[in-house]
Design a protein around this motif. Sequence first.
Motif, PDB file in Angstrom:
ATOM      1  N   SER A   9       0.940  -1.282   0.068  1.00 31.58           N
ATOM      2  CA  SER A   9       0.021   0.045  -0.024  1.00 31.58           C
ATOM      3  C   SER A   9       0.940   1.334   0.092  1.00 31.58           C
ATOM      4  N   ASP A  11       0.873   5.373   1.857  1.00 31.00           N
ATOM      5  CA  ASP A  11       0.243   6.223   2.752  1.00 31.00           C
ATOM      6  C   ASP A  11       0.775   7.553   2.495  1.00 31.00           C
ATOM      7  N   CYS A  12      -0.033   8.364   2.459  1.00 32.57           N
ATOM      8  CA  CYS A  12       0.333   9.818   2.179  1.00 32.57           C
ATOM      9  C   CYS A  12       0.248  10.895   3.437  1.00 32.57           C
ATOM     10  N   LYS A  42      -6.244   8.298  10.631  1.00 38.22           N
ATOM     11  CA  LYS A  42      -5.205   7.558   9.951  1.00 38.22           C
ATOM     12  C   LYS A  42      -4.595   8.417   8.860  1.00 38.22           C
ATOM     13  N   LEU A  43      -3.392   8.282   8.225  1.00 35.50           N
ATOM     14  CA  LEU A  43      -3.149   9.029   6.967  1.00 35.50           C
ATOM     15  C   LEU A  43      -3.871   8.619   5.919  1.00 35.50           C
ATOM     16  N   PRO A  44      -4.256   9.107   4.942  1.00 33.33           N
ATOM     17  CA  PRO A  44      -4.885   8.744   3.710  1.00 33.33           C
ATOM     18  C   PRO A  44      -4.078   7.741   3.156  1.00 33.33           C
ATOM     19  N   GLY A  45      -4.602   6.594   2.441  1.00 30.99           N
ATOM     20  CA  GLY A  45      -3.670   5.818   1.649  1.00 30.99           C
ATOM     21  C   GLY A  45      -4.572   4.715   0.985  1.00 30.99           C
ATOM     22  N   ASP A  46      -3.759   3.894   0.430  1.00 31.11           N
ATOM     23  CA  ASP A  46      -4.595   2.950  -0.499  1.00 31.11           C
ATOM     24  C   ASP A  46      -3.777   1.814  -1.137  1.00 31.11           C
ATOM     25  N   THR A 106       3.941  -0.872   3.583  1.00 28.30           N
ATOM     26  CA  THR A 106       3.447   0.388   2.947  1.00 28.30           C
ATOM     27  C   THR A 106       4.714   1.295   2.612  1.00 28.30           C
ATOM     28  N   GLY A 108       5.801   5.243   2.283  1.00 22.96           N
ATOM     29  CA  GLY A 108       5.315   6.419   2.779  1.00 22.96           C
ATOM     30  C   GLY A 108       5.505   7.561   1.679  1.00 22.96           C
ATOM     31  N   HIS A 141       1.064   4.932  12.056  1.00 19.75           N
ATOM     32  CA  HIS A 141       0.959   6.154  11.292  1.00 19.75           C
ATOM     33  C   HIS A 141       1.575   7.342  11.976  1.00 19.75           C
TER      34      HIS A 141
END
Lengths: 239, 239
Positions: A9, A11-12, A42-46, A106, A108, A141
């Motif tokens: 994933s 995370d931004c 949380k941090l936005p992510g996908d 993930t 970053g 996060h």
Amino acid sequence: MNTALPNISIDCVIFGYDAEGLKVLLFEETYLIGSRKIHALKLPGDHILQNETLQQSAERVLYEQTGVRNIFIRQFQVFSDPDRLKHGSIDFESIKSQLPDRRVITVGFYSLVNISDIKDPISKRACWINCYEVGRLIFDHNEILDAALERLRKELLHHPIAFELLPEKFSLTQLQKLYEAIFNTEFDKRNFRRKIAKMKYLIPLDEFETGVSHKPARYYSFDREIYETTRRENFDFRL
Amino acid sequence: MNTALPNISIDCVIFGYDAEGLKVLLFEETYLIGSRKIHALKLPGDHILQNETLQQSAERVLYEQTGVRNIFIRQFQVFSDPDRLKHGSIDFESIKSQLPDRRVITVGFYSLVNISDIKDPISKRACWINCYEVGRLIFDHNEILDAALERLRKELLHHPIAFELLPEKFSLTQLQKLYEAIFNTEFDKRNFRRKIAKMKYLIPLDEFETGVSHKPARYYSFDREIYETTRRENFDFRL
DNA sequence: CCAAAAGTGTTATCGATACACCCATGT
DNA sequence: ACATGGGTGTATCGATAACACTTTTGG
């Protein structure tokens, strides 16, 4: 078809700046514990899709959250602790059933946006939080956020990314306040401005602040052309 | 059981230094094209296992290749182009059947070792190649190598990692030659040594070169203790 | 005594820091 | 007229950069 890769994933960490200071965009996730809804930041992510690079994936998430494109966003570190989902603000065991049953690594990303560029309708579940007042986040996060801020500072020492956070035209005081917000310190105004004066790609405009009850500040703009052509790699290994 | 994650790998750019200059460890892979064996150079790497972090994975690969542990090795960038396997020194279509049929994202690590620390029996298929004479590698490995070198240089400007590449005791000329090899340039001896003199964690020893037909050089050693306690973060945003 | 690399000092210029007052505007 | 933040200059110090000769050793 464009399915998501199961183990990866992004995370931004989206930094924004306005008069109140340096902020980060966080996203409110809802989990069910028994019949109770609980909320966690949380941090936005996908997850990333089969046909996209990580960079494209991060730009997609950024766009979904902020409605802006073509923004500075850059990968900075991979987080791969096999237990990384087990830490954080919310008890892992309670929500385990709502998470994918597999390991996720993930990547970053950090990004800089000018908050005032963003039209309102970001997701209803997203909010800007003062960077120095972020509480406990979900998973790892907080660690990702801390690492992003550290990297942002490092980057800022050598690259002109501060301008990503400012409007097109800005005063030197705005610029100084921005640096002070990011480094969480204060600078001497005259020395700061002398430093600025050496940067030929900061163009003084013939426009000034209006409607303020003091001497109006001159506006400047950042000229990327000049920057790209005049920057020199600085060579110094002070260790 | 400790299976490998299908979509994630690591690749290691292992830099080594000796009197001949800066080198990188490459690995000779053999592929069959029809009934012909063909050889291609690549960076050493592997998939990561369920129970290990990326860092552990990289340390494992480094150990397998060099027989040394507890060495400086650090992640620097993720390479995620969906077509990253299709480029490089060897035709992708010919070897496609010998590759896993799925997308693999790789995390680049770079490492610094002192070549003389390494006992011979590295893998028979591994070799040290002069860093500036590497030909075309398989996949996107040239890109990974270039990015690693760039990162190494950046890191070297601000952190004392050069000592990882040198023996315990070294002369100032050795140190200077190392910097010159990595930056592919030359420095003035006197200015270089003045700079060194300011670094209190470089300890002059009472030992000297022997058996050379010129004035013997004094040896120095790097004191990490002193470094850690006296280093100051340098604050300067010259942009 | 020759070859080869080690080691050393001075000067000029530039960048960093510390510090205090006048200026233009709105109310 | 006053309150507010904008804007400016100087002196000291340390860092950088350019430059050439003497020293020690082995052969």
